[in-house]
Each structure stands twice: as C-alpha cells, then as structure tokens.
Design a protein around this motif. Structure first.
Motif, mmCIF file in Angstrom:
data_model
loop_
_atom_site.group_PDB
_atom_site.id
_atom_site.type_symbol
_atom_site.label_atom_id
_atom_site.label_comp_id
_atom_site.label_asym_id
_atom_site.label_seq_id
_atom_site.Cartn_x
_atom_site.Cartn_y
_atom_site.Cartn_z
ATOM 1 N N GLN A 405 0.818 -1.211 0.000
ATOM 2 C CA GLN A 405 0.000 0.000 0.000
ATOM 3 C C GLN A 405 0.851 1.261 0.000
ATOM 4 O O GLN A 405 0.466 2.283 -0.563
ATOM 5 N N GLN A 406 1.979 1.228 0.649
ATOM 6 C CA GLN A 406 2.849 2.402 0.665
ATOM 7 C C GLN A 406 3.315 2.775 -0.742
ATOM 8 O O GLN A 406 3.480 3.950 -1.067
ATOM 9 N N SER A 407 3.510 1.796 -1.574
ATOM 10 C CA SER A 407 3.981 2.061 -2.929
ATOM 11 C C SER A 407 2.828 2.295 -3.905
ATOM 12 O O SER A 407 3.059 2.563 -5.068
ATOM 13 N N PHE A 408 1.558 2.190 -3.418
ATOM 14 C CA PHE A 408 0.392 2.385 -4.285
ATOM 15 C C PHE A 408 -0.629 3.254 -3.555
ATOM 16 O O PHE A 408 -1.624 2.779 -3.058
ATOM 17 N N PRO A 409 -0.393 4.589 -3.460
ATOM 18 C CA PRO A 409 -1.298 5.468 -2.709
ATOM 19 C C PRO A 409 -2.621 5.646 -3.436
ATOM 20 O O PRO A 409 -2.665 5.947 -4.624
ATOM 21 N N VAL A 410 -3.721 5.462 -2.683
ATOM 22 C CA VAL A 410 -5.070 5.637 -3.216
ATOM 23 C C VAL A 410 -5.847 6.487 -2.227
ATOM 24 O O VAL A 410 -5.885 6.177 -1.036
ATOM 25 N N THR A 411 -6.462 7.558 -2.703
ATOM 26 C CA THR A 411 -7.281 8.399 -1.837
ATOM 27 C C THR A 411 -8.733 7.970 -1.946
ATOM 28 O O THR A 411 -9.171 7.472 -2.990
ATOM 29 N N GLU A 412 -9.469 8.139 -0.871
ATOM 30 C CA GLU A 412 -10.874 7.761 -0.864
ATOM 31 C C GLU A 412 -11.768 8.951 -1.175
ATOM 32 O O GLU A 412 -12.943 8.960 -0.849
ATOM 33 N N ALA A 413 -11.256 9.992 -1.810
ATOM 34 C CA ALA A 413 -12.039 11.162 -2.223
ATOM 35 C C ALA A 413 -11.645 11.524 -3.644
ATOM 36 O O ALA A 413 -10.486 11.406 -4.030
ATOM 37 N N ARG A 414 -12.647 11.961 -4.406
ATOM 38 C CA ARG A 414 -12.370 12.384 -5.776
ATOM 39 C C ARG A 414 -13.247 13.582 -6.116
ATOM 40 O O ARG A 414 -14.315 13.787 -5.531
ATOM 41 N N VAL A 415 -12.799 14.358 -7.069
ATOM 42 C CA VAL A 415 -13.455 15.609 -7.428
ATOM 43 C C VAL A 415 -14.657 15.306 -8.320
ATOM 44 O O VAL A 415 -14.562 14.529 -9.267
ATOM 45 N N ILE A 416 -15.792 15.937 -7.982
ATOM 46 C CA ILE A 416 -16.988 15.847 -8.827
ATOM 47 C C ILE A 416 -17.071 17.062 -9.746
ATOM 48 O O ILE A 416 -17.260 16.938 -10.957
ATOM 49 N N SER A 417 -16.950 18.241 -9.170
ATOM 50 C CA SER A 417 -16.992 19.469 -9.972
ATOM 51 C C SER A 417 -16.073 20.501 -9.339
ATOM 52 O O SER A 417 -16.020 20.628 -8.116
ATOM 53 N N ARG A 418 -15.357 21.204 -10.173
ATOM 54 C CA ARG A 418 -14.455 22.250 -9.706
ATOM 55 C C ARG A 418 -15.187 23.595 -9.666
ATOM 56 O O ARG A 418 -16.225 23.791 -10.304
ATOM 57 N N ALA A 419 -14.629 24.504 -8.874
ATOM 58 C CA ALA A 419 -15.239 25.819 -8.702
ATOM 59 C C ALA A 419 -14.954 26.698 -9.906
ATOM 60 O O ALA A 419 -13.828 26.738 -10.416
ATOM 61 N N LEU A 420 -15.979 27.407 -10.348
ATOM 62 C CA LEU A 420 -15.872 28.362 -11.443
ATOM 63 C C LEU A 420 -16.280 29.745 -10.947
ATOM 64 O O LEU A 420 -17.063 29.869 -10.005
ATOM 65 N N PRO A 421 -15.769 30.806 -11.544
ATOM 66 C CA PRO A 421 -16.165 32.157 -11.111
ATOM 67 C C PRO A 421 -17.664 32.367 -11.282
ATOM 68 O O PRO A 421 -18.242 32.049 -12.329
ATOM 69 N N ALA A 422 -18.293 32.869 -10.233
ATOM 70 C CA ALA A 422 -19.737 33.110 -10.271
ATOM 71 C C ALA A 422 -20.037 34.358 -11.093
ATOM 72 O O ALA A 422 -19.294 35.342 -11.064
ATOM 73 N N ARG A 423 -21.156 34.328 -11.823
ATOM 74 C CA ARG A 423 -21.542 35.474 -12.646
ATOM 75 C C ARG A 423 -22.414 36.464 -11.884
ATOM 76 O O ARG A 423 -22.397 37.648 -12.175
ATOM 77 N N LEU A 424 -23.168 35.966 -10.911
ATOM 78 C CA LEU A 424 -24.055 36.830 -10.138
ATOM 79 C C LEU A 424 -23.692 36.745 -8.667
ATOM 80 O O LEU A 424 -23.291 35.675 -8.177
#
Length: 738
Positions: A405-424
């Motif tokens: 496992q030390q040589s094969f790091p796996v995270t238990e979280a992944r990105v669904i959507s990244r933040a974009l600049p809001a228009r309003l």
C-alpha cells in the motif's frame, strides 16, 4: 370565545394598521440602505465525493473493521475541511497573507467595523509589545481566520458528497480559493493515508518480531514437555496408546484361543466318560491310528454278527471276534486319551498366554492413564503454540500488504466538480433581505401596536362603558365645533340668552344628528327611570374639567325645551360656570346671589325665546371657598323646590366629581345624573374609582355619554357583531352626518 378573540384581533389590526405599515416601510428602507452599503459577495462551489470503495486499508489492517454507522465519519470530514490546518495550508499555498486582493477586499464595511471593535475589546493585546509580535505570523493567522469566516462546508443530503463554498467580493478569487481548499483536502487525504500506512507497517514489524519469538518459544516448550514426560508420539498418537491398543487386541485373541481349547478338552473328556464309540472329534478323523482301529473294530463287529447269526453266539469264532472287538475298543479309547492330553496341554498354554497378556494390559493401562493426564497440559501448550503461529502468519501477511500500500497510494475522495467564477452575487440576497427586513418591521409594528393598545386606557366604545363601569351607555356625542354667534331677537335684552358659539345651539341646528340622538336617549332614560315625578331634577356631571359636560347640559336642556317641555337650566358649577359663559355672560346676578343674598331666582332667569328654555346663571365676582356648603344648604333645596313647581325638567350643570365635592354635596337633592366622559381622553381607571367612591351619584346615574367622539377614528373601534357595528350601519339612514 374564539370568535370574540378573533374580533378583538381584527379590531386591533383595523386600528393599528397604519403604525404597522409605517414600521414595515421604515424597515424596507433600512433594508435598501443595508443592500446599498453591503459589499456584494460571489460564491464558488467545489464538490468532492468521498469514495470509500477505493481503499479499505483500515479494514485490512484491523480484524475489527469499520463500524456500520458512517454518519460520524462523514461529519468528521466536514470538520476537517473547516479546520484551521486546512485554512493555513491554503493560505500558504496561495500566499494569501501577502495578496492585496484578499486582504483588502475581504469583508464589508460592517464586518471591518466589527473586527476593529473586537480588536479594541481584546484587552490581552493591549500589553503585548510590538517587538514580541511576529508580523508575518499575525498576518498569516488573520488570513486564516478570514478564510474560515467566508468558508462553508455542507453535506449534500444523506450522500457522501461534500460541497465546499467560498464567498468573496472577487468571483475569480472565490473560485481560486475554493479549488485550493478542495485540492488541499485531497492532498491531506493522501498524506494521511501514507502516514497511517507507514505507522501501521512500523507497528506490524515490531509485532511480527515479537510474535516470531513467542512462536519459537511456545514450540520449544511443547517439545521439552514431551521429552520430560515421555510423551513419544507415533504420528498423531502416543506410543503408549498404540501399545495398549495392540495388547488389547492380542488379549482378546488369547482369550478366544483359551475358550476354544477348553471347549475341545471338555468335549473329548465327555466322549471318554460316556464310552461312546461312534462319537468322534476332529483330531480323531485326522488320526490314521484311530481310523485303522475303528475300521478293524467295524470289520470284527460285522463278522461277529454274521457268525452269531449263523453259528450262534456261543460259537468259538463269535467269542473270539467279541474279544477282538473289545481290544480294538480299548485301543481306540487309549488313542482318545492321548488326544485329550494334547488338548489339555494346549489349554494350559493358552491360559498362560492369556494371563501374561492381561498383566501387560494392566501395566500399559496405568501408564496410558498417567500419560493422558499429562496430555492435558500438553494440549494447552500446543494450542498456545498454534495461536502464536497463526498470529505470526497473519501479521506477516498484513505487513506485506501494508508495504504494498505504501507504494500504491489511493485516496478515498475524488473531485466531482471544480469551482468556477460566479456570474451573479450570492450575497446579499436582495429579495430575501427586503422580505426579512419587512418581516422584522412587521414584528416591530406589531410590538408598537401592542404597546399602543396596552396604553390605550380610555373609553372608546359603549361595550367598554358597560363592562368597566356597569352602567348604561346612552350614546356617543360627536366632536362639534362652531365659533359663530347665534342671532336671537332682542339680543340687547338682559333677560335673553346670548350664545357666543354655535356649539351651544347644535342640537337645535342639527336635530337629526348623532349628537341630538344621544341626548334624546338620555331624555328617554330619564323619563323611564323617573316615572310619576312631576318635575325631574337631572344633574350633568363628569370626572374631570374640560370633558364638555357644560356643552352637553346646555344642549340637553335646549332639546327638552324644544320638545315642548318646560325646562330650566341651572349652572351649579360655582367654581367654573361654563354654561354661564356659553349663554349669559351679560348677566349681572345669578345663583350665588340667590343663595347668599336671598334674591328671587325667577327674577334672575334668562330665556331663549326660540325654544322657551329658562337659564339660571352663576356670576362669580370673587372665589367662593364654601361652594359645597351652599349647594347642600336648605336655601338650595328651597330654590329647587321653588323652580320645580311650574316646570317639567330642571337640568343642573354640576362641577366635576374628581377635583371638588360640590356634586357629592347636592347629590341627595338630584333625582338622576347623566355622566359625561370625554372619548379617548379620560382614563377608565379614574372614572371607575370616582364612581366607586361616589355611591349616591352611581346609584342615581341614568347612564354615560361619551363626549367629543372622533367619528372617523370611532370606526376603528367598532368590532364586527358589536352594538356599535350594527348601530353605525344604519345611522346614516336616519341621522344627518356631522
């Protein structure tokens, strides 16, 4: 009760809606000012999914495994994202403490003012020297606090999705910080997983070395115990147990052989004892001697039978053959005895062998029993050795997995959507702010309305008169005004009434008004209460000065006179003669001269030729301190009796009950009282207290007139279903509008 409460509530709303509306409008204006003064904030959102299927290291390293309740675990991830460690990591990564866009635009004027006041209120910072303060560390800490203040982390429903929101006046900065927080969280998960795996590997390595030594020690203890107690094993069975089993098998075989040998010996001995020549045993059949002797015996017996049958039994040949047969028989039984001796020898051998085996079995049983008692301790040692051996194998396997496992790091979280600049902008929410301020204004307006209602301690409706005073309500006298003089014939005649205001003639000028109708109600009440009296003496009283009792008295007397009743109006207020000022300022003498000087009352009367009203004024040339004594005197009684001989009504305008006692002094000589109370000005408690002490006045009171009623505002106090409500619906048909 619910209907009454609803009516009261609707009445309050009807009366106080302007105050509530004013508060709502003021609050809406404040909301607009707040919106204009508030810096708009833009919110960017970063969504991350906690995928627990990617890695199950914790479950692999622990035999207990994860708990079934994941709610605390997810909430822990939320708190991790809100932690100061994550905030400072983002500050360091983006160098926000030195970013002017972040330090200068974060927060509005209100938040800046709050932070300034908070720093002033922090007394502990007053005594910290500037040299001891690390400016860079302080800026870093302040940047972290600002970031946390504008950060929001929420769990989406019951899912494993976490939504990271960051608000900032700059939409680009908001999206950059939101993405940085999400990335920092993912990196932190990787680092924490690597650190946890590394710590687990180190711990497992120490445990493996310890378990290896314990496994070796336990195996060595088993072997030493076997050697010390002679527990030699052949496969999975001890040698002693195996020997005992073999000896038991041999003993059973020996017992079977002994029984067989004994049976053969007994049989052959039975044959010998019974002298049976035809009974044989197996060994006789296999013996050639026995078979030959038997054959010879049978041949001799056959010949002897033939000779005896032919020559007779006494024949020499027959006798000789019988002798041979006896010899053959003896020889046959000798052979049987020899075989029997052989059987007896075999039996003795079998019995000896059986006894030897039995002794050996007994000895082996004792040894095996002792070995079985020792085997209990042996099995315990073997179980302990097996446990250490299994644990050693398990931990060795887990250690190898942890190293992988030390040589094969796996995270238990992944990105669904990244933040974009809001228009309003997302803050302030203008519609929500306006609605909230209007709601707060409505609450404040309700509070103001409640306070105004609570402070309204005056008489407003006839129902209040009946409930508070327990007296009849005679009606409302609207507020009337008039400053023009009333033209009368022979106005220069000193014995004629001179009215200085149209108010004094209002009931004559407006006979169909609500004012006139109220006075007619008072007349009707007097006529019904004083039936049979030739002259009715009616006193007009009030609680306090200025409530308009003199106006009511003048108009009431004019009403009675205009209807054809012989009426005299007497101004009995010796302190403040309001009726005299309204009708006869020109008079030179009046009631005081009658009481003090004995003047003729009839000669001092002034008259209104229009209605036929007679009026006895009161002229005050100097203050009379004993006015109550004058009114209670026999002279006053005589005046009333004298005036009542030729009239139907005597209306006496008396002084107020609150300041002076004049009305109380003359109360015994008055047939009935009409109580005048100013609408919306005289407190209910004061009137109730006065009437509770003036029992003579209360007992003779015909009812209460609410004077100076503002008819426009009066509509606000007419509850649906009340007498005022129904009264007001139809008064316009029968009364002229004031």
């Amino acid at each position: 009760m619910d209907l009454v409460d609803a009516e009261v509530f609707l009445g309050v709303v009807h009366r106080q809606w302007r105050a509530v509306l004013a508060c709502v409008v003021g609050a809406a204006i404040l909301g607009l000012l707040y919106i204009l003064a508030t810096v708009p904030l833009y919110t960017s959102k970063f969504s991350v999914l906690i995928d627990r299927d990617n890695s199950q290291l914790v479950e692999q390293l622990s035999s207990i495994g994860a708990t079934g309740d994941n709610e605390p675990w997810v909430l822990s991830q939320v708190e991790l994202l809100r932690s100061e460690t994550m905030a400072l990591a983002v500050v360091d990564k983006l160098d926000l403490s030195n970013d002017p866009d972040f330090t200068e635009t974060e927060g509005s004027l209100v938040s800046s003012l709050v932070r300034t006041l908070g720093s002033i209120a922090n007394v502990s910072q007053w005594f910290v020297s500037e040299e001891a303060t690390d400016e860079a560390a302080l800026r870093r800490q302040m940047a972290g606090d600002t970031l946390l203040a504008n950060l929001a982390v929420e769990r989406v429903g019951r899912t494993y999705v976490l939504e990271i929101s960051y608000a900032s006046p700059s939409p680009e900065l908001a999206s950059k910080i939101a993405n940085a927080i999400g990335e920092a969280y993912l990196v932190d998960k990787l680092n924490s997983r690597y650190d946890a795996t590394r710590r687990a590997g180190d711990w497992l390595q120490d445990r493996i070395a310890e378990l290896r030594q314990k496994a070796l020690d336990s195996d060595l203890a088993v072997q030493k115990f076997r050697s010390a107690n002679g527990l030699v094993a052949a496969g999975s069975t001890l040698v002693t147990d195996q020997q005992l089993s073999e000896l038991n098998s041999a003993l059973i075989m020996a017992q079977s052989n002994t029984a067989m040998a004994r049976a053969r010996l007994q049989r052959i001995e039975q044959i010998i004892a019974s002298n049976q020549t035809d009974a044989i045993v197996t060994d006789v059949l296999s013996s050639s001697i026995s078979n030959e002797l038997r054959q010879k015996y049978l041949d001799a017996s056959k010949r002897e039978t033939e000779i005896a049958a032919r020559l007779g039994e006494s024949h020499v040949q027959a006798v000789r053959l019988r002798s041979e047969m006896a010899e053959y028989k003896r020889l046959m039984f000798e052979e049987l005895n020899r075989i029997a001796e052989s059987y007896r020898s075999d039996l003795e051998v079998a019995e000896a062998r059986e006894k030897a085996l039995s002794d050996r079995v007994s000895e082996s049983s004792v040894v095996s029993a002792s070995a079985n008692e020792t085997k209990v301790q042996l099995r315990e040692l073997e179980r302990e050795a097996d446990s250490y051996r299994n644990l050693y194998q398990t931990f060795l396997q887990r250690y190898q997995e942890a190293v992988q496992q030390q040589s094969f790091p796996v995270t238990e979280a992944r990105v669904i959507s990244r933040a974009l600049p809001a228009r309003l902008p997302t803050y302030p929410r203008k519609a929500l702010v306006i609605v909230l301020f209007c709601f707060l204004g409505a609450l404040a307006g309700c509070g103001v309305a409640a306070v105004r209602e609570f402070r309204d301690r005056f008489f407003r409706t006839g129902d209040q008169v009946r409930d508070v005073l327990g007296l009849e309500f005679l009606g409302n006298a609207p507020l009337v005004t008039g400053n023009q003089a009333v033209p009368l014939a022979d106005i220069e005649d000193p014995h004629m009434v001179r009215k200085i205001s149209a108010v004094s003639n209002y009931v004559i000028d407006h006979p169909f008004s609500a004012f006139a109708e109220t006075l007619r109600s008072a007349k009707l009440s007097a006529d019904l209460s004083l039936v049979g009296k030739p002259c009715k003496v009616i006193g007009i009283v009030s609680t306090l000065p200025g409530e308009g009792k003199s106006t009511i008295a003048v108009n009431f007397a004019e009403l009675l006179a205009s209807q054809g009743s012989r009426t005299i109006l007497v101004d009995g207020d010796l302190r403040n003669p309001g009726a005299t000022r309204a009708l006869a300022r020109h008079a030179r003498a009046g009631l005081i001269e009658v009481l003090l000087e004995g003047a003729d009352a009839r000669s001092l009367l002034v008259r209104n030729p229009q209605t036929g009203l007679s009026f006895l004024p009161t002229i005050i040339r100097h203050r009379v301190p004993h006015s109550s004594d004058l009114l209670a005197s026999s002279t006053m009684v005589g005046v009333l009796n004298s005036l009542s001989r030729d009239v139907d009504y005597i209306v006496v305008d008396l002084a107020p009950l609150g300041p002076v006692v004049d009305a109380r002094a003359i109360a015994s000589h008055i047939d009935a009282f009409v109580f005048v109370t100013e609408w919306g000005r005289t407190a209910r408690r004061v009137v109730r207290q006065i009437l509770s002490t003036e029992t003579n006045v209360r007992s003779k009171c015909l009812g209460v007139i609410l004077n100076k009623v503002d008819m426009t505002r009066m509509k606000l106090y007419r509850a649906y279903g009340s007498s005022e409500y129904y009264y007001s619906r139809y008064t316009d048909y029968y009364q002229e509008k004031a």
